[in-house]
Design a protein around this motif. Structure first.
Motif, short mmCIF file in Angstrom:
data_model
loop_
_atom_site.label_atom_id
_atom_site.label_comp_id
_atom_site.label_asym_id
_atom_site.label_seq_id
_atom_site.Cartn_x
_atom_site.Cartn_y
_atom_site.Cartn_z
N ASN A 122 0.88 -3.08 4.66
CA ASN A 122 0.54 -1.74 5.15
C ASN A 122 1.76 -0.84 5.26
O ASN A 122 2.89 -1.31 5.30
CB ASN A 122 -0.04 -1.85 6.56
CG ASN A 122 -1.50 -2.21 6.54
OD1 ASN A 122 -2.16 -2.06 5.52
ND2 ASN A 122 -1.98 -2.70 7.64
N LEU A 123 1.47 0.46 5.37
CA LEU A 123 2.51 1.39 5.78
C LEU A 123 2.84 1.13 7.25
O LEU A 123 2.05 0.53 7.98
CB LEU A 123 2.00 2.83 5.64
CG LEU A 123 1.68 3.30 4.23
CD1 LEU A 123 0.91 4.60 4.29
CD2 LEU A 123 2.95 3.49 3.44
N PRO A 144 -8.49 7.30 -10.38
CA PRO A 144 -9.10 5.98 -10.42
C PRO A 144 -10.36 6.00 -11.27
O PRO A 144 -10.99 7.04 -11.45
CB PRO A 144 -9.45 5.73 -8.96
CG PRO A 144 -9.72 7.07 -8.39
CD PRO A 144 -8.83 8.02 -9.15
N LYS A 167 0.85 -1.18 0.00
CA LYS A 167 0.00 0.00 0.00
C LYS A 167 0.89 1.24 0.00
O LYS A 167 2.02 1.16 0.44
CB LYS A 167 -0.90 0.00 1.23
CG LYS A 167 -1.98 -1.06 1.16
CD LYS A 167 -2.73 -1.14 2.45
CE LYS A 167 -3.71 -2.30 2.42
NZ LYS A 167 -4.36 -2.53 3.70
N PRO A 168 0.44 2.40 -0.45
CA PRO A 168 -0.89 2.67 -1.01
C PRO A 168 -1.11 2.11 -2.40
O PRO A 168 -0.18 2.11 -3.22
CB PRO A 168 -0.94 4.21 -1.03
CG PRO A 168 0.47 4.65 -1.04
CD PRO A 168 1.25 3.61 -0.32
N PHE A 169 -2.32 1.65 -2.68
CA PHE A 169 -2.64 1.09 -3.98
C PHE A 169 -2.74 2.21 -5.01
O PHE A 169 -3.30 3.27 -4.74
CB PHE A 169 -3.97 0.34 -3.92
CG PHE A 169 -3.92 -0.88 -3.06
CD1 PHE A 169 -2.74 -1.61 -2.91
CD2 PHE A 169 -5.05 -1.33 -2.41
CE1 PHE A 169 -2.70 -2.73 -2.11
CE2 PHE A 169 -5.01 -2.46 -1.62
CZ PHE A 169 -3.84 -3.16 -1.47
N TRP A 173 2.90 10.89 7.60
CA TRP A 173 1.95 9.81 7.32
C TRP A 173 2.65 8.60 6.73
O TRP A 173 2.12 7.51 6.77
CB TRP A 173 0.81 10.29 6.43
CG TRP A 173 1.20 10.72 5.03
CD1 TRP A 173 1.56 11.96 4.64
CD2 TRP A 173 1.24 9.91 3.86
NE1 TRP A 173 1.84 11.98 3.32
CE2 TRP A 173 1.65 10.74 2.81
CE3 TRP A 173 0.98 8.57 3.60
CZ2 TRP A 173 1.81 10.26 1.51
CZ3 TRP A 173 1.14 8.09 2.31
CH2 TRP A 173 1.54 8.94 1.28
N ARG A 219 -6.23 3.97 -6.27
CA ARG A 219 -7.07 4.85 -5.45
C ARG A 219 -6.89 6.32 -5.79
O ARG A 219 -7.76 7.13 -5.57
CB ARG A 219 -6.74 4.65 -3.96
CG ARG A 219 -6.92 3.24 -3.47
CD ARG A 219 -8.38 2.83 -3.55
NE ARG A 219 -8.67 1.67 -2.74
CZ ARG A 219 -8.61 0.43 -3.17
NH1 ARG A 219 -8.28 0.17 -4.42
NH2 ARG A 219 -8.92 -0.58 -2.36
N TRP A 220 -5.75 6.69 -6.30
CA TRP A 220 -5.43 8.09 -6.51
C TRP A 220 -4.30 8.17 -7.51
O TRP A 220 -3.45 7.29 -7.49
CB TRP A 220 -5.00 8.71 -5.17
CG TRP A 220 -4.72 10.17 -5.24
CD1 TRP A 220 -5.61 11.19 -5.16
CD2 TRP A 220 -3.44 10.77 -5.40
NE1 TRP A 220 -4.98 12.38 -5.27
CE2 TRP A 220 -3.63 12.16 -5.42
CE3 TRP A 220 -2.13 10.29 -5.55
CZ2 TRP A 220 -2.60 13.06 -5.58
CZ3 TRP A 220 -1.10 11.17 -5.70
CH2 TRP A 220 -1.34 12.55 -5.71
N PRO A 221 -4.16 9.16 -8.38
CA PRO A 221 -5.03 10.33 -8.52
C PRO A 221 -6.19 10.14 -9.49
O PRO A 221 -7.11 10.94 -9.45
CB PRO A 221 -4.08 11.38 -9.05
CG PRO A 221 -3.06 10.62 -9.80
CD PRO A 221 -2.95 9.29 -9.16
N THR A 226 2.78 3.26 9.60
CA THR A 226 1.71 3.88 10.39
C THR A 226 0.42 3.09 10.29
O THR A 226 -0.34 3.03 11.24
CB THR A 226 1.42 5.31 9.90
OG1 THR A 226 1.45 5.29 8.48
CG2 THR A 226 2.40 6.30 10.42
N GLY A 227 0.16 2.53 9.12
CA GLY A 227 -1.11 1.86 8.90
C GLY A 227 -1.32 0.66 9.79
O GLY A 227 -2.45 0.20 9.97
#
Lengths: 313, 588
Positions: free
Chosen positions: B274-275, B169, B160-162, B512, B165-167, B277-278
């Motif tokens: 995960n990150l 999708p 992650k992050p996938f 983050w 999801r951004w920018p 933090t995640g």
């Protein structure tokens, strides 16, 4: 003596039993009573601890978080969100999808075009709120959301996510106050820094500017006839008096104003009347004029709503 | 005695010198880890246990480095002068097709479950293991999921992050999550399995008793028979979804085979995706009775890797939240224990009422009652108000009163004493050999508490005792928990008295996606249920390379059979309750 320990234990349950009559709701009192609830769930409360949900509900605290929401300032078309994507990337279960909006030329714009949150995946961790640099995504507290159709009701798009800033301020008053105080302090610091900078720049350029002005005046005589004059007062911060001063120095159209530096405008105003500068801040005028020149009145008006006397908000 | 890994290495080299034909036991040094020769590991472990006093194997797991596998061991000592950091050992296995290491079960019976977990997750075979079967997954599962080349059915991206999801999708359709999941895309079937329902054959029955037949036990003049009894997986007193296959001779338990993994979701694979933090909010889902302490263990482990300082006010908040959790966990554990004994609701619901007050405090401080997500690297998420601190003190005073009330209610109860005294008694030496930790181990008389022997956070600055009891039977386990809850109150009062009036709750800038310097660490904290450890490997990126949770409940369950055999069926349920397990942590 055998049995003494048991009797001791039974004295505790007996005390709880009696307490439940002494301290709890009396039969002649209303059946569901929130005052009763607060009394009995207090730290020194006695008697029953259970509540009659859903008639009675526990108070939730101000910090409580559930599913995210997006905050907008005045209209739903103007969310605080800039589609920077930090929330979508930090989200541990990856339940946020963000599409960035683009302008007419296809360049990305700091606004979301689409924003989806899958509430069935969201784990209510609050990271999106914590790491959002624009205070744009906040945690909603609506936590009772039974539904008959998950696809329709548990999948949130912009329509369902956007809430006015007042709603957020009501849910999390202390967070909101803290953010606003921080923002005001930042703006104040920025304004002071800008004032200092402009004062220094003005003093430094005073000499050079005088010469340049003389040269420009000479040039202006030779310049081609200016096109049809525009109504400069449509720029936020320009009144009839300033408009007159600008006309006097040869700036009559939006295009000309857009092409004039902020320092030059300040100089013009100062020459016309030193008091004008105290009232007006021309820092946004060239950019406003650019929008007006290209006919983007909608965008200009939206922006002007946020401006106060032409100062950046 | 100051801990010196070099001295231990020298001693081992002396005991196991290399010859021309065979290398010495210690083949390499990898940071703070001694790399051992795989074939000699049982001999080295025996030597460490018998000659050098390292008799407490608490952590055993593995890691996949794509070109080779590593099995890691953490050995500690129960000797009073040798407590503190243990010896981190590892074994390298270059063979990925059929990796094989000698088993340590004959030296440390506690290695049993953890070796089975390594077999399950990595496919490392342990030669000489009495029961080399999968433990969290089912027999017939295809592949070993913690290997880096194994991907789950709805695999989307390595980390992650996938990107989807951004920018930009596509609008996610269809909208319901389980329709979006591409079950069909990556499904792996067991060998010889035909997904066609017409052709379906049941999997062969697995003999969960491992062929152990105990001779008839003499129970007076009654004619008894040996039967196998399934308790669970949905029995109300099994603390979650847990199945015990109990061999019975009359009413006497002759064997207990725990079947676990019903709540398995591969927390570790998720953790590696995960990150850094995640992972904090995911740790709360391990032991959902004491979520704050899971946060605590994880951030302490990551801070060991990053070397980040923690703000002072945040340290106090961490201790306050952690000890509130511990006091409540022990009160609840006692409540559950009595539930199992047949005192159906009263002690448990009294416990739950106290817990509500603590959860109110958690909700106000963190925003949630259970899934708190409160600890951060270098600090905590939110500050608390003076009003909160005032109420916290009131709650602590109330807890102290209520613990007294619990004692009045339960301690002298004759029925309880006759049910609990002497049942399932076990010496601390035997418990330590099973890797048992926490209140269980201390109830048998060993004052081993990680807050004292290997202090983390600011526990060193608090004045508290490690209560112990003598026999380790059910009654002592109960009294141990009550005594520890009292010590928590003691720590809480000190923390509230000394709480810094102001100050930051976070050092440095909160990021983050922090990067964690490359390295590997095994870090442990004294969770209310025992030793909660994290084995973390970082490759310097924003996601963990290896993320392993050493779960106290999982390892303590390994001693369940030894504790239960010879007791009555009704008592075996209580013994399970006295271990105080949470299935979310056992199954991970």
């Amino acid at each position: 003596m055998f049995g003494l320990g048991m009797l001791k234990g039974l004295s505790v349950t007996m005390r709880h039993f009696i307490d439940s009559y002494l301290y709890d709701r009396k039969p002649w009192e209303p059946r569901y009573n929130s005052e009763w609830l607060e009394k009995h769930q207090a730290i020194d409360g006695k008697g029953f601890f259970t509540i009659q949900y859903p008639e009675e509900k526990r108070k939730i605290t101000e910090t409580f978080r559930f599913i995210p929401m997006l905050v907008y300032e005045e209209t739903a078309g103007d969310p605080r969100c800039t589609a920077c994507g930090i929330c979508a990337r930090v989200c541990p279960p990856q339940c946020i999808w963000i599409q960035r909006a683009t302008d007419a030329r296809g360049r990305p714009k700091a606004q979301p075009k689409g924003f989806w949150i899958d509430a069935t995946i969201c784990m209510s961790c609050g990271y999106c709120t914590e790491f959002c640099p624009f205070d744009a995504i906040k945690m909603n507290q609506v936590h009772e959301m039974p539904t008959v159709d998950r696809d329709r009701d548990m999948f949130y798009d912009l329509d369902k996510l956007l809430v006015p800033v007042e709603y957020y301020a009501e849910l999390h008053p202390s967070d909101y106050e803290a953010e606003e105080a921080a923002r005001r302090a930042k703006e104040e610091a920025k304004r002071q820094a800008a004032e200092k900078r402009s004062a220094a720049a003005a003093a430094k350029k005073a000499e050079a500017a005088k010469k340049a002005a003389e040269a420009k005046e000479a040039e202006a005589d030779k310049a081609v006839e200016p096109s049809e004059p525009d109504d400069l007062t449509r720029i936020e911060g320009i009144g009839p008096k300033i408009s007159g001063a600008l006309h006097a120095s040869g700036i009559t159209t939006f295009a000309q104003l857009a092409g004039t530096g902020v320092d030059r405008i300040k100089q013009i105003l100062e020459e016309a009347d030193p008091n004008l500068l105290k009232l007006a801040d021309p820092s946004t005028w060239p950019r406003q004029a650019k929008l007006a020149d290209s006919g983007k009145w909608d965008a200009l008006e939206r922006w002007q709503e946020r401006l106060k006397g032409g100062r950046g908000a | 005695m100051a801990f010196d890994l070099g001295a231990i290495e020298a001693q081992l080299n002396e005991a196991f010198p290399g010859t021309e034909d065979s290398p010495g036991a210690v083949v390499d040094r990898d940071g703070g880890w001694l790399v051992l020769d795989a074939d000699q590991i049982p001999a080295v472990a025996t030597h460490l246990r018998d000659e050098m006093g390292y008799d407490y194997l608490t952590h055993l797991s593995a890691s996949d480095y794509r070109d080779h596998l590593e099995v890691v061991y953490n050995l500690y000592s129960t000797q009073p002068d040798q407590t503190g950091p243990g010896i981190p050992l590892k074994v390298r296995i270059p063979d990925r097709a059929d990796p094989c290491v000698p088993s340590l079960v004959s030296v440390f019976p506690g290695a049993n479950f953890q070796e089975r977990e390594v077999w399950d997750m990595f496919g490392v075979r342990f030669e000489g293991h009495p029961n080399m079967k999968r433990i969290l997954l089912w027999e017939g599962f295809e592949g070993h999921p913690m290997r880096k080349d194994w991907h789950e059915p709805y695999f989307e991206q390595e980390q992650k992050p996938f990107k989807s999801r951004w920018p930009n999708p596509e609008p996610p359709t269809p909208r319901s999550a389980e329709q979006r999941v591409r079950w069909r895309a990556n499904v792996q079937y067991p060998k010889n399995f035909d997904p066609d329902p017409e052709q379906w054959q049941p999997m062969p029955e697995v003999d969960v008793t491992n062929g152990v037949i105990v001779d008839k036990i003499d129970v007076g003049r009654l004619d008894t028979d040996r039967i196998l009894l399934n308790i669970g997986p949905q029995h109300p007193s099994t603390h979650g979804v847990f199945r015990m296959v109990v061999g019975l001779q009359g009413e006497t338990v002759t064997s207990v085979y725990p079947v676990i993994g019903h709540l398995h979701r591969n927390h570790e694979k998720i953790g590696e995706r995960n990150l850094w933090t995640g992972n904090i909010p995911y740790t709360e889902r391990l032991d959902y009775i004491s979520p704050m302490y899971n946060n605590f263990g994880y951030v302490v482990a990551v801070e060991k890797l990053t070397g980040q300082e923690v703000a002072e006010r945040a340290e106090y908040l961490r201790i306050i939240m952690g000890e509130l959790t511990r006091a409540v966990n022990h009160i609840l554990a006692v409540g559950f224990l009595f539930n199992e004994l047949g005192a159906m609701m009263t002690p448990m619901l009294y416990g739950f009422a106290e817990r509500e007050h603590v959860l109110d405090l958690f909700e106000e401080a963190s925003g949630a009652r259970l899934m708190v997500n409160y600890y951060r690297f270098g600090g905590v998420a939110r500050d608390v108000s003076d009003d909160w601190l005032k109420r916290c003190r009131q709650v602590v005073d109330r807890l102290a009163r209520k613990i007294d009330e619990f004692e009045t209610l339960l301690t002298d109860n004759e029925i309880f004493i006759s049910r609990a005294r002497g049942v399932s008694a076990m010496s601390w030496q035997e418990m330590a050999s099973y890797g048992v930790s926490g209140p269980l181990l201390r109830s048998a008389g060993l004052a081993y508490d990680i807050r004292k022997v290997e202090p983390y956070s600011i526990y060193e600055s608090f004045d508290f005792d490690i209560p112990t009891h003598e026999t380790g039977d059910l009654y002592d386990r109960y009294r141990q928990r009550i005594a520890e809850a009292r010590e928590s109150i003691n720590i809480l009062l000190q923390a509230l008295d000394r709480f810094p009036a102001s100050g930051s709750i976070q050092t440095g800038k909160k990021s983050w996606n922090p990067k964690v310097p490359a390295g590997e660490v095994y870090s442990r904290v004294e969770h209310p249920k025992g030793e909660l450890g994290w084995y973390l490997v970082s490759d310097g990126g924003t996601n963990p390379y290896r993320y392993h949770v050493r779960s106290p409940c999982f390892v303590n369950l390994g001693a369940l059979e030894a504790m239960s055999v010879g007791t009555l069926l009704a008592d075996s349920i209580v013994i399970l309750g006295s271990i105080d397990t949470t299935m979310g942590e056992v199954d991970r």
